[in-house]
Design a protein around this motif. Structure first.
Motif, PDB file in Angstrom:
ATOM      1  N   PHE A  39      26.486  51.939 -83.112  1.00  0.00           N
ATOM      2  CA  PHE A  39      25.337  51.852 -82.218  1.00  0.00           C
ATOM      3  C   PHE A  39      24.418  53.032 -82.483  1.00  0.00           C
ATOM      4  O   PHE A  39      24.836  54.190 -82.383  1.00  0.00           O
ATOM      5  CB  PHE A  39      25.783  51.841 -80.758  1.00  0.00           C
ATOM      6  N   GLY A 249      19.832  37.065 -77.941  1.00  0.00           N
ATOM      7  CA  GLY A 249      20.571  37.992 -77.093  1.00  0.00           C
ATOM      8  C   GLY A 249      21.313  37.270 -75.996  1.00  0.00           C
ATOM      9  O   GLY A 249      20.913  36.181 -75.560  1.00  0.00           O
ATOM     10  N   ALA A 254      21.885  43.032 -74.653  1.00  0.00           N
ATOM     11  CA  ALA A 254      22.876  42.676 -75.674  1.00  0.00           C
ATOM     12  C   ALA A 254      22.271  41.664 -76.635  1.00  0.00           C
ATOM     13  O   ALA A 254      22.553  40.468 -76.541  1.00  0.00           O
ATOM     14  CB  ALA A 254      24.147  42.134 -75.041  1.00  0.00           C
ATOM     15  N   ILE A 265      23.704  48.352 -84.664  1.00  0.00           N
ATOM     16  CA  ILE A 265      22.964  47.844 -83.513  1.00  0.00           C
ATOM     17  C   ILE A 265      22.139  48.967 -82.913  1.00  0.00           C
ATOM     18  O   ILE A 265      22.685  49.977 -82.442  1.00  0.00           O
ATOM     19  CB  ILE A 265      23.935  47.269 -82.460  1.00  0.00           C
ATOM     20  N   GLU A 272      23.125  50.191 -72.611  1.00  0.00           N
ATOM     21  CA  GLU A 272      23.163  49.016 -73.480  1.00  0.00           C
ATOM     22  C   GLU A 272      24.497  48.938 -74.221  1.00  0.00           C
ATOM     23  O   GLU A 272      25.075  47.854 -74.377  1.00  0.00           O
ATOM     24  CB  GLU A 272      22.005  49.058 -74.472  1.00  0.00           C
ATOM     25  N   ASN A 275      27.122  47.736 -71.903  1.00  0.00           N
ATOM     26  CA  ASN A 275      26.994  46.299 -71.693  1.00  0.00           C
ATOM     27  C   ASN A 275      27.648  45.522 -72.828  1.00  0.00           C
ATOM     28  O   ASN A 275      28.364  44.544 -72.596  1.00  0.00           O
ATOM     29  CB  ASN A 275      25.514  45.935 -71.565  1.00  0.00           C
ATOM     30  N   TRP A 276      27.419  45.972 -74.056  1.00  0.00           N
ATOM     31  CA  TRP A 276      28.067  45.339 -75.206  1.00  0.00           C
ATOM     32  C   TRP A 276      29.592  45.419 -75.093  1.00  0.00           C
ATOM     33  O   TRP A 276      30.294  44.431 -75.314  1.00  0.00           O
ATOM     34  CB  TRP A 276      27.619  46.042 -76.493  1.00  0.00           C
ATOM     35  N   LEU A 281      32.548  43.143 -78.079  1.00  0.00           N
ATOM     36  CA  LEU A 281      31.688  43.292 -79.251  1.00  0.00           C
ATOM     37  C   LEU A 281      31.741  42.063 -80.157  1.00  0.00           C
ATOM     38  O   LEU A 281      30.715  41.457 -80.476  1.00  0.00           O
ATOM     39  CB  LEU A 281      32.084  44.549 -80.031  1.00  0.00           C
ATOM     40  N   THR A 284      30.463  38.899 -78.401  1.00  0.00           N
ATOM     41  CA  THR A 284      29.004  38.823 -78.325  1.00  0.00           C
ATOM     42  C   THR A 284      28.407  38.350 -79.639  1.00  0.00           C
ATOM     43  O   THR A 284      27.537  37.469 -79.664  1.00  0.00           O
ATOM     44  CB  THR A 284      28.422  40.195 -77.936  1.00  0.00           C
TER      45      THR A 284
END
Length: 294
Positions: A39, A249, A254, A265, A272, A275-276, A281, A284
């Motif tokens: 990230f 998303g 996400a 990402i 954020e 949230n992921w 991971l 998603t």
């Protein structure tokens, strides 16, 4: 397209305040199964508009209308770096998470981001890649569900991280990771790749993408005429990946573009990332792409 000149112009635009780039950005790693996610936390993305928001902004701000090419919804006035042939030009991306982070746009502002790439697009992409000495990638986010934020057809050019999910393609004995979505790829057997070669590879990969992804995207029922199956394309001077997309998303915190689907990402806040992680991971990514059994 020499790298030193590009970096010099990019740095000038950042210093002027026209281009937003956070040189103090942080990379935070998370592991899910055998996949390592990176990230990129950068303040430069805090004000980046979504596709819907950018449409409203263009409607409300007449100055933006004056600084964009006919038919375009991307304001490139002051950001343009130069032409590539007669069909495309290069501009700095205003919201950057790499140095440099550029856009390769069609000179015709009426050409749309939901269309597939054509031979002249791929020829220009290859020209850019082969003119730069370092490892770079050209990215294409096709369609709203592919993660695009603007409708004027454009590709992105940026350094390719060495530890993305695609790193195995740079080694003959590299092991393909178990990504939770369908992707299709081709290594180039020679460095002497022609535009016709690229077009053939892309066309064949896009056929596979369409086979597994057609009709499965979030906005499939409202796709405009001539729209390709939503997808991401990632091109280096060694390989090409094309992968189908179902949605841009899961929620506002996400989402992923082409680089995000390879495990890099870009986010504006720690929330954020949280949230992921909460959503899962790999889970998603399987919902952003077209999921497969692994």
């Amino acid at each position: 397209m020499e790298e030193s000149l590009i970096l010099s112009e990019f740095d000038r635009l950042v210093k002027s305040g026209l281009v937003l780039y956070d040189d103090k950005q942080e990379i935070i790693e998370h592991i899910d199964g055998e996949l390592k996610f990176h990230f990129v936390v950068t303040s430069a993305l805090a004000k980046k508009p979504t596709l819907q928001a950018s449409r409203l902004l263009m409607e409300e701000n007449s100055e933006l209308h004056q600084s964009r090419r006919d038919g375009s919804d991307i304001s490139t006035g002051g950001f343009e770096i130069g032409d590539i042939g007669s069909t495309h030009f290069v501009a700095a991306n205003k919201f950057c998470f790499a140095r440099p982070h550029l856009m390769i746009l069609t000179s015709n502002g009426h050409v749309k981001q939901y269309e597939p790439l054509h031979e002249n697009d791929l020829q220009v992409a290859w020209t850019a890649l082969t003119a730069i000495s370092r490892n770079y990638a050209v990215l294409y986010n096709c369609g709203q569900d592919g993660g695009c934020s603007r409708l004027h057809k454009h590709m992105q050019l940026m350094p390719m991280p060495g530890d993305s999910f695609a790193a195995f393609l740079d080694s003959e004995d590299g092991k393909e990771p178990s990504v939770p979505f369908h992707w299709f790829y081709r290594r180039f057997e020679s460095q002497h790749v022609t535009p016709a070669d690229l077009t053939e590879v892309y066309t064949n990969l896009l056929k596979e993408v369409t086979r597994v992804g057609k009709g499965r995207s979030q906005h499939a029922d409202s796709a405009p005429p001539g729209a390709a199956c939503p997808h991401n394309m990632i091109l280096t001077n060694r390989w090409m990946i094309v992968l189908p997309r179902r949605q841009a998303g899961i929620n506002k915190e996400a989402g992923a573009n082409a680089m995000g689907m390879l495990g890099y990402i870009a986010v504006a806040t720690q929330n954020e990332i949280n949230n992921w992680v909460r959503l899962g991971l790999k889970e998603t990514l399987s919902k952003l792409g077209v999921s497969r059994e692994i």
